[in-house]
Design a protein around this motif. Structure first.
Motif, PDB file in Angstrom:
ATOM      1  N   GLY A  12      10.468   5.472   2.974  1.00 15.76           N
ATOM      2  CA  GLY A  12      10.217   6.801   2.445  1.00 15.76           C
ATOM      3  C   GLY A  12      11.392   7.747   2.609  1.00 15.76           C
ATOM      4  O   GLY A  12      12.460   7.365   3.073  1.00 15.76           O
ATOM      5  N   ASP A  13      11.165   8.978   2.211  1.00 16.51           N
ATOM      6  CA  ASP A  13      12.173  10.029   2.298  1.00 16.51           C
ATOM      7  C   ASP A  13      11.458  11.318   2.691  1.00 16.51           C
ATOM      8  O   ASP A  13      10.714  11.890   1.883  1.00 16.51           O
ATOM      9  CB  ASP A  13      12.882  10.194   0.951  1.00 16.51           C
ATOM     10  CG  ASP A  13      13.924  11.303   0.977  1.00 16.51           C
ATOM     11  OD1 ASP A  13      14.203  11.835   2.071  1.00 16.51           O
ATOM     12  OD2 ASP A  13      14.452  11.630  -0.100  1.00 16.51           O
ATOM     13  N   ILE A  14      11.638  11.753   3.919  1.00 11.93           N
ATOM     14  CA  ILE A  14      10.933  12.929   4.434  1.00 11.93           C
ATOM     15  C   ILE A  14      11.221  14.162   3.583  1.00 11.93           C
ATOM     16  O   ILE A  14      10.379  15.041   3.428  1.00 11.93           O
ATOM     17  CB  ILE A  14      11.302  13.165   5.915  1.00 11.93           C
ATOM     18  CG1 ILE A  14      10.823  11.981   6.771  1.00 11.93           C
ATOM     19  CG2 ILE A  14      10.692  14.462   6.431  1.00 11.93           C
ATOM     20  CD1 ILE A  14      11.347  11.958   8.187  1.00 11.93           C
ATOM     21  N   GLU A  55       6.551   5.098  -0.136  1.00 15.55           N
ATOM     22  CA  GLU A  55       6.322   6.550  -0.114  1.00 15.55           C
ATOM     23  C   GLU A  55       5.672   6.982   1.204  1.00 15.55           C
ATOM     24  O   GLU A  55       4.737   7.802   1.229  1.00 15.55           O
ATOM     25  CB  GLU A  55       5.450   6.982  -1.303  1.00 15.55           C
ATOM     26  CG  GLU A  55       6.001   6.593  -2.659  1.00 15.55           C
ATOM     27  CD  GLU A  55       7.315   7.296  -2.997  1.00 15.55           C
ATOM     28  OE1 GLU A  55       7.634   8.311  -2.358  1.00 15.55           O
ATOM     29  OE2 GLU A  55       8.018   6.823  -3.919  1.00 15.55           O
ATOM     30  N   ALA A  56       6.192   6.451   2.311  1.00 13.86           N
ATOM     31  CA  ALA A  56       5.576   6.691   3.628  1.00 13.86           C
ATOM     32  C   ALA A  56       5.683   8.140   4.076  1.00 13.86           C
ATOM     33  O   ALA A  56       4.987   8.546   5.008  1.00 13.86           O
ATOM     34  CB  ALA A  56       6.225   5.778   4.668  1.00 13.86           C
ATOM     35  N   GLU A  57       6.524   8.944   3.421  1.00 13.98           N
ATOM     36  CA  GLU A  57       6.642  10.358   3.808  1.00 13.98           C
ATOM     37  C   GLU A  57       5.340  11.121   3.560  1.00 13.98           C
ATOM     38  O   GLU A  57       5.108  12.166   4.153  1.00 13.98           O
ATOM     39  CB  GLU A  57       7.789  11.029   3.052  1.00 13.98           C
ATOM     40  CG  GLU A  57       7.562  11.264   1.575  1.00 13.98           C
ATOM     41  CD  GLU A  57       7.866  10.056   0.709  1.00 13.98           C
ATOM     42  OE1 GLU A  57       7.721  10.159  -0.530  1.00 13.98           O
ATOM     43  OE2 GLU A  57       8.264   9.013   1.259  1.00 13.98           O
ATOM     44  N   THR A 117       0.838  -1.190   0.000  1.00 14.70           N
ATOM     45  CA  THR A 117       0.000   0.000   0.000  1.00 14.70           C
ATOM     46  C   THR A 117       0.875   1.243   0.000  1.00 14.70           C
ATOM     47  O   THR A 117       2.098   1.147   0.199  1.00 14.70           O
ATOM     48  CB  THR A 117      -0.957   0.006   1.218  1.00 14.70           C
ATOM     49  OG1 THR A 117      -1.899   1.064   1.058  1.00 14.70           O
ATOM     50  CG2 THR A 117      -0.194   0.195   2.530  1.00 14.70           C
ATOM     51  N   ARG A 118       0.272   2.371  -0.251  1.00 16.39           N
ATOM     52  CA  ARG A 118       0.983   3.646  -0.231  1.00 16.39           C
ATOM     53  C   ARG A 118      -0.046   4.770  -0.312  1.00 16.39           C
ATOM     54  O   ARG A 118      -1.160   4.569  -0.806  1.00 16.39           O
ATOM     55  CB  ARG A 118       1.967   3.766  -1.386  1.00 16.39           C
ATOM     56  CG  ARG A 118       1.380   3.563  -2.759  1.00 16.39           C
ATOM     57  CD  ARG A 118       2.205   4.219  -3.836  1.00 16.39           C
ATOM     58  NE  ARG A 118       2.038   5.669  -3.836  1.00 16.39           N
ATOM     59  CZ  ARG A 118       2.767   6.504  -4.577  1.00 16.39           C
ATOM     60  NH1 ARG A 118       3.735   6.040  -5.336  1.00 16.39           N
ATOM     61  NH2 ARG A 118       2.547   7.808  -4.539  1.00 16.39           N
ATOM     62  N   PRO A 119       0.317   5.958   0.171  1.00 14.39           N
ATOM     63  CA  PRO A 119      -0.595   7.101   0.010  1.00 14.39           C
ATOM     64  C   PRO A 119      -0.652   7.509  -1.460  1.00 14.39           C
ATOM     65  O   PRO A 119       0.381   7.604  -2.127  1.00 14.39           O
ATOM     66  CB  PRO A 119       0.050   8.187   0.871  1.00 14.39           C
ATOM     67  CG  PRO A 119       1.467   7.787   1.019  1.00 14.39           C
ATOM     68  CD  PRO A 119       1.528   6.301   0.921  1.00 14.39           C
TER      69      PRO A 119
END
Length: 266
Positions: A205-207, A179-181, A107-109
């Motif tokens: 992710g990458d903030i 893409e958890a950022e 999953t991802r946003p």
């Protein structure tokens, strides 16, 4: 009662027995073909697994590989091109092939980087496939195209929209959040409470690349773990740097430029 006993009175006993025998033979052939097909899939799986080893290219990739088997919650973050998605997805594929888990959930946003093209056509899985391509490509590399499609059809690989994740419970699974950022804090809360027995949840992710204007859910997650000794017992945190970039020298040069000028990496 045999399959053709209803024909008594219309055909002789000998003819009915012949029909029953022929029917059983045909069913046996069908079952045998089905079994051989399953065996061939299993053989293909083993061959794929034996060919595709997971070897680290940087020390932090090795740290991630070493951490994945031992923690239920893994957070890896850092610049683009460092192999974060590749390593964690390859690990999940290997666990699946070794039958250590029953399911891989991705999953991802669904947050666009730039201007959107609008709604994607298809059902939920087809829509999510577009968003989850980086993970899907690695799974296809390790599992093979046919096994990936088979597992997707059987629900052993699941592309899960965040908007319908409440109420789910994932057991014997690896849940990958790419893409958890771009996660909202409420989405993080929903995700971390879905994990059941013998399961792992992996945030990637990458903030510096976040596309949302609110506090990143990835930042919230890291802060919560740093504050809680109990959460630390279940968690591994691996931070990648520009020195871990393996995509290409050009990619590395650009990201170094973006970081040195205080701008987000692409």
């Amino acid at each position: 009662m045999d399959e053709f006993d209803f024909l008594n009175g219309f055909m002789s006993d000998r003819q009915i027995k012949k029909l029953n025998k022929q029917s059983k033979k045909e069913k046996s052939i069908i079952q045998s073909k089905s079994l051989r097909g399953s065996q061939q899939i299993a053989q293909d799986n083993v061959a794929t697994f034996n060919i595709k080893e997971l070897n680290a290219k940087t020390p932090n990739q090795q740290l991630l590989i070493d951490s994945l088997p031992h923690f239920n919650q893994i957070i890896c973050f850092g610049p683009a091109g460092t192999g974060k998605t590749y390593v964690q997805t390859a690990f999940a594929a290997r666990q699946f092939l070794q039958k250590k888990i029953d399911k891989i959930v991705i999953t991802r946003p669904n947050v666009a980087t730039g201007k959107t093209l609008g709604l994607f056509p298809g059902d939920v899985t087809e829509k999510m496939m577009v968003w989850c391509q980086p993970v899907v490509q690695v799974l296809k590399e390790y599992l093979g195209e046919s096994l990936f499609e088979y597992a997707l059809k059987k629900g052993q690989i699941e592309l899960q929209p965040l908007e319908t994740i409440r109420g789910r419970s994932f057991k014997n699974a690896i849940v990958i959040i790419d893409e958890a950022e771009n996660l909202e804090i409420e989405e993080v809360k929903a995700l971390v409470t879905r994990i059941g027995e013998n399961s792992k949840i992996i945030f990637n992710g990458d903030i510096a690349q976040k596309d949302i204007k609110t506090v990143s859910g990835l930042e919230f997650l890291l802060d919560a773990i740093y504050k809680s000794q109990e959460l630390q017992n279940y968690s591994a945190i691996v931070e990648f740097t520009v020195d871990d970039i393996v995509r290409s020298d050009l990619c590395k040069a650009w990201i170094k430029y973006f970081y040195s000028n205080g701008k987000n990496a692409a």
